[in-house]
Design a protein around this motif. Structure first.
Motif, PDB file in Angstrom:
ATOM      1  N   ILE A  97      -2.206  23.849 -13.306  1.00 28.46           N
ATOM      2  CA  ILE A  97      -2.810  23.527 -14.761  1.00 28.46           C
ATOM      3  C   ILE A  97      -2.941  24.944 -15.433  1.00 28.46           C
ATOM      4  O   ILE A  97      -2.538  24.819 -16.814  1.00 28.46           O
ATOM      5  CB  ILE A  97      -4.013  22.914 -14.765  1.00 28.46           C
ATOM      6  N   GLU A  98      -3.167  26.094 -14.984  1.00 28.36           N
ATOM      7  CA  GLU A  98      -3.546  27.033 -15.637  1.00 28.36           C
ATOM      8  C   GLU A  98      -2.101  28.164 -15.638  1.00 28.36           C
ATOM      9  O   GLU A  98      -2.214  29.203 -16.092  1.00 28.36           O
ATOM     10  CB  GLU A  98      -4.655  27.872 -15.223  1.00 28.36           C
ATOM     11  N   SER A  99      -1.253  27.957 -14.834  1.00 22.76           N
ATOM     12  CA  SER A  99      -0.367  28.841 -14.755  1.00 22.76           C
ATOM     13  C   SER A  99       0.630  28.984 -16.054  1.00 22.76           C
ATOM     14  O   SER A  99       0.799  28.010 -16.809  1.00 22.76           O
ATOM     15  CB  SER A  99       0.955  28.164 -13.724  1.00 22.76           C
ATOM     16  N   ARG A 100       1.003  30.032 -16.749  1.00 17.17           N
ATOM     17  CA  ARG A 100       1.285  30.270 -18.122  1.00 17.17           C
ATOM     18  C   ARG A 100       2.864  30.614 -18.021  1.00 17.17           C
ATOM     19  O   ARG A 100       3.670  31.003 -17.146  1.00 17.17           O
ATOM     20  CB  ARG A 100       0.793  31.522 -18.708  1.00 17.17           C
ATOM     21  N   PHE A 101       3.468  29.917 -19.025  1.00 17.19           N
ATOM     22  CA  PHE A 101       4.932  29.693 -18.992  1.00 17.19           C
ATOM     23  C   PHE A 101       5.401  30.278 -20.742  1.00 17.19           C
ATOM     24  O   PHE A 101       4.768  29.634 -21.639  1.00 17.19           O
ATOM     25  CB  PHE A 101       5.301  28.207 -19.132  1.00 17.19           C
ATOM     26  N   LEU A 102       6.284  30.992 -20.885  1.00 20.80           N
ATOM     27  CA  LEU A 102       6.946  31.616 -22.084  1.00 20.80           C
ATOM     28  C   LEU A 102       8.242  31.213 -22.089  1.00 20.80           C
ATOM     29  O   LEU A 102       8.938  31.723 -21.288  1.00 20.80           O
ATOM     30  CB  LEU A 102       6.522  32.947 -22.239  1.00 20.80           C
TER      31      LEU A 102
ATOM     32  N   ARG B 298       4.151  17.766 -16.966  1.00 23.57           N
ATOM     33  CA  ARG B 298       4.105  17.731 -15.385  1.00 23.57           C
ATOM     34  C   ARG B 298       2.551  18.345 -15.439  1.00 23.57           C
ATOM     35  O   ARG B 298       1.992  17.934 -14.467  1.00 23.57           O
ATOM     36  CB  ARG B 298       4.907  18.883 -14.832  1.00 23.57           C
ATOM     37  N   LYS B 299       2.085  19.303 -16.197  1.00 24.98           N
ATOM     38  CA  LYS B 299       0.573  19.789 -15.931  1.00 24.98           C
ATOM     39  C   LYS B 299      -0.383  18.735 -16.178  1.00 24.98           C
ATOM     40  O   LYS B 299      -1.235  18.448 -15.680  1.00 24.98           O
ATOM     41  CB  LYS B 299       0.320  21.053 -16.677  1.00 24.98           C
ATOM     42  N   LEU B 300       0.165  17.959 -17.376  1.00 21.05           N
ATOM     43  CA  LEU B 300      -1.022  16.679 -17.602  1.00 21.05           C
ATOM     44  C   LEU B 300      -0.894  15.464 -16.711  1.00 21.05           C
ATOM     45  O   LEU B 300      -1.835  14.709 -16.610  1.00 21.05           O
ATOM     46  CB  LEU B 300      -0.534  16.296 -19.050  1.00 21.05           C
ATOM     47  N   VAL B 301       0.206  15.506 -15.907  1.00 27.14           N
ATOM     48  CA  VAL B 301       0.085  14.332 -14.875  1.00 27.14           C
ATOM     49  C   VAL B 301      -0.893  14.767 -13.904  1.00 27.14           C
ATOM     50  O   VAL B 301      -1.608  13.972 -13.203  1.00 27.14           O
ATOM     51  CB  VAL B 301       1.494  14.525 -14.080  1.00 27.14           C
ATOM     52  N   VAL B 302      -0.987  16.164 -13.672  1.00 24.97           N
ATOM     53  CA  VAL B 302      -1.969  16.773 -12.601  1.00 24.97           C
ATOM     54  C   VAL B 302      -3.337  16.510 -13.209  1.00 24.97           C
ATOM     55  O   VAL B 302      -4.333  15.956 -12.539  1.00 24.97           O
ATOM     56  CB  VAL B 302      -1.661  17.993 -12.220  1.00 24.97           C
ATOM     57  N   VAL B 303      -3.612  16.955 -14.612  1.00 26.44           N
ATOM     58  CA  VAL B 303      -4.894  16.754 -15.038  1.00 26.44           C
ATOM     59  C   VAL B 303      -5.234  15.285 -15.090  1.00 26.44           C
ATOM     60  O   VAL B 303      -6.255  14.962 -14.786  1.00 26.44           O
ATOM     61  CB  VAL B 303      -4.818  17.246 -16.502  1.00 26.44           C
ATOM     62  N   SER B 304      -4.401  14.348 -15.566  1.00 27.22           N
ATOM     63  CA  SER B 304      -4.994  12.804 -15.503  1.00 27.22           C
ATOM     64  C   SER B 304      -5.137  12.502 -13.962  1.00 27.22           C
ATOM     65  O   SER B 304      -6.313  11.508 -13.990  1.00 27.22           O
ATOM     66  CB  SER B 304      -3.580  12.107 -15.922  1.00 27.22           C
ATOM     67  N   SER B 305      -4.596  12.964 -13.070  1.00 25.06           N
ATOM     68  CA  SER B 305      -4.511  12.279 -11.568  1.00 25.06           C
ATOM     69  C   SER B 305      -6.011  12.924 -11.327  1.00 25.06           C
ATOM     70  O   SER B 305      -6.413  12.055 -10.442  1.00 25.06           O
ATOM     71  CB  SER B 305      -3.623  12.657 -10.613  1.00 25.06           C
ATOM     72  N   ARG B 306      -6.508  13.875 -11.570  1.00 29.00           N
ATOM     73  CA  ARG B 306      -7.652  14.644 -11.003  1.00 29.00           C
ATOM     74  C   ARG B 306      -9.016  14.030 -12.037  1.00 29.00           C
ATOM     75  O   ARG B 306      -9.957  13.963 -11.266  1.00 29.00           O
ATOM     76  CB  ARG B 306      -7.497  16.179 -11.003  1.00 29.00           C
ATOM     77  N   TYR B 307      -9.075  13.963 -13.153  1.00 27.02           N
ATOM     78  CA  TYR B 307      -9.885  14.127 -14.154  1.00 27.02           C
ATOM     79  C   TYR B 307      -9.835  12.898 -14.954  1.00 27.02           C
ATOM     80  O   TYR B 307     -10.958  12.826 -15.959  1.00 27.02           O
ATOM     81  CB  TYR B 307      -9.838  15.342 -15.031  1.00 27.02           C
ATOM     82  N   ARG B 308      -9.172  11.747 -14.945  1.00 21.06           N
ATOM     83  CA  ARG B 308      -9.064  10.752 -15.965  1.00 21.06           C
ATOM     84  C   ARG B 308     -10.366   9.951 -15.887  1.00 21.06           C
ATOM     85  O   ARG B 308     -10.679   9.127 -16.720  1.00 21.06           O
ATOM     86  CB  ARG B 308      -7.794   9.728 -15.722  1.00 21.06           C
TER      87      ARG B 308
ATOM     88  N   PHE C 293      -6.874  20.914 -22.354  1.00 17.94           N
ATOM     89  CA  PHE C 293      -6.990  22.154 -23.161  1.00 17.94           C
ATOM     90  C   PHE C 293      -6.313  23.261 -22.422  1.00 17.94           C
ATOM     91  O   PHE C 293      -5.433  24.051 -23.108  1.00 17.94           O
ATOM     92  CB  PHE C 293      -8.097  22.344 -23.770  1.00 17.94           C
ATOM     93  N   VAL C 294      -6.826  23.497 -21.083  1.00 16.35           N
ATOM     94  CA  VAL C 294      -6.350  24.576 -20.426  1.00 16.35           C
ATOM     95  C   VAL C 294      -4.686  24.390 -20.207  1.00 16.35           C
ATOM     96  O   VAL C 294      -3.840  25.445 -20.470  1.00 16.35           O
ATOM     97  CB  VAL C 294      -7.066  24.583 -18.914  1.00 16.35           C
ATOM     98  N   ALA C 295      -4.072  23.055 -20.079  1.00 15.85           N
ATOM     99  CA  ALA C 295      -2.839  22.924 -19.709  1.00 15.85           C
ATOM    100  C   ALA C 295      -2.045  23.280 -21.205  1.00 15.85           C
ATOM    101  O   ALA C 295      -0.916  24.155 -21.062  1.00 15.85           O
ATOM    102  CB  ALA C 295      -2.410  21.443 -19.316  1.00 15.85           C
ATOM    103  N   VAL C 296      -2.467  22.839 -22.147  1.00 18.18           N
ATOM    104  CA  VAL C 296      -1.580  23.352 -23.368  1.00 18.18           C
ATOM    105  C   VAL C 296      -1.884  24.508 -23.944  1.00 18.18           C
ATOM    106  O   VAL C 296      -0.971  25.424 -24.342  1.00 18.18           O
ATOM    107  CB  VAL C 296      -2.388  22.333 -24.662  1.00 18.18           C
ATOM    108  N   SER C 297      -2.918  25.129 -23.594  1.00 16.91           N
ATOM    109  CA  SER C 297      -3.274  26.634 -23.934  1.00 16.91           C
ATOM    110  C   SER C 297      -2.362  27.573 -23.308  1.00 16.91           C
ATOM    111  O   SER C 297      -2.118  28.957 -23.312  1.00 16.91           O
ATOM    112  CB  SER C 297      -4.407  27.071 -23.721  1.00 16.91           C
ATOM    113  N   SER C 298      -1.685  27.043 -22.144  1.00 17.21           N
ATOM    114  CA  SER C 298      -0.866  27.951 -21.182  1.00 17.21           C
ATOM    115  C   SER C 298       0.396  27.896 -21.437  1.00 17.21           C
ATOM    116  O   SER C 298       1.370  28.594 -20.918  1.00 17.21           O
ATOM    117  CB  SER C 298      -1.014  27.407 -19.739  1.00 17.21           C
ATOM    118  N   VAL C 299       0.954  27.132 -22.280  1.00 13.43           N
ATOM    119  CA  VAL C 299       2.484  26.982 -22.748  1.00 13.43           C
ATOM    120  C   VAL C 299       2.672  27.877 -24.017  1.00 13.43           C
ATOM    121  O   VAL C 299       2.124  27.628 -25.061  1.00 13.43           O
ATOM    122  CB  VAL C 299       2.910  25.806 -22.763  1.00 13.43           C
ATOM    123  N   TYR C 300       3.745  28.697 -23.983  1.00 12.54           N
ATOM    124  CA  TYR C 300       3.958  29.556 -25.210  1.00 12.54           C
ATOM    125  C   TYR C 300       5.420  29.436 -25.542  1.00 12.54           C
ATOM    126  O   TYR C 300       6.386  29.517 -24.588  1.00 12.54           O
ATOM    127  CB  TYR C 300       3.732  31.132 -24.950  1.00 12.54           C
TER     128      TYR C 300
END
Length: 226
Positions: free
Chosen positions: A38-43, A59-69, A80-87
């Motif tokens: 979730i937190e790994s950054r991509f540019l 892909r990140k949101l699939v993980v977020v949803s499976s864990r925290y829905r 928020f963490v997921a979206v803030s990690s993509v640039y």
């Protein structure tokens, strides 16, 4: 080439050709574990309208949803963490706007599916704000934005609970300063004795000092920092 070019003129003027979905997934599968962290950054330095970072975000949101829905509060925090990690950077303004809208739509659709009526408008506003800071119009070769200023990215780090801390870095400094612990720093790492390097425990690399730092705020209120 259908779907990979917007017009012949754009190919001539900017060499713009979009990567097909099959190739995007094949390349991302080479670093599959990171795309699902979730937190790994991509540019993406020539992001176009976001083919690569859109898939990373999915892909990140699939993980977020499976864990925290089951917990709307936790889902929104980690989304928020997921979206803030993509640039992303692109030289064409219309691509930048399209990319921001595309990523926002992915987050909004996933959130409404995962937690249904519990989606907070403040969460969506925060996502929109972060995308405005993370997806920029500029030239990744010159490292300048559309106004001719050095490209500057915000780092978003969750501190505790719902608090997020923002630190801004120059892209040129990040590219030059990202050296593994124990290795020698770039000879150009310190410009006119102004830039100092710090070892960042989160990334396990040396990074330059932030050019701007903001006090922690609730992640839903990140827009308060301007």
């Amino acid at each position: 080439m259908a779907g990979q070019v917007k017009s012949r003129q754009r190919v001539v003027d900017h060499g713009e050709v979009f990567t097909a979905e099959r190739e995007v997934n094949a390349m991302l599968d080479l670093v599959k574990a990171e795309t699902e962290r979730i937190e790994s950054r991509f540019l993406e330095p020539a992001c176009g309208n976001g083919n690569f970072i859109a898939e990373v975000l999915r892909r990140k949101l699939v993980v977020v949803s499976s864990r925290y829905r089951r917990s709307p509060a936790e889902y929104q925090r980690y989304a928020f963490v997921a979206v803030s990690s993509v640039y992303g950077v692109d030289i064409l303004e219309d691509n930048v706007e399209e990319c921001r809208d595309r990523l926002f739509a992915i987050v909004e659709k996933d959130a409404r599916s995962a937690i249904r009526g519990a989606v907070e408008q403040a969460f969506l506003d925060a996502v929109r704000y972060v995308l405005g800071k993370n997806i920029l119009c500029g030239d990744a070769l010159t490292l300048k934005d559309a106004d001719g200023e050095p490209i500057r990215f915000a780092e978003w780090s969750m501190v505790t609970g719902d608090l997020v801390k923002r630190r801004d870095f120059l892209l040129s400094e990040l590219l030059e300063g990202n050296v593994d612990k124990g290795q020698t720093l770039s000879l150009f790492g310190e410009k006119n004795n102004v830039i100092s390097w710090e070892f960042d425990e989160e990334t396990q690399a040396y990074l330059p000092s932030a050019v701007c730092e903001y006090p922690p705020v609730d992640y839903r209120e990140v827009g308060r920092n301007g």
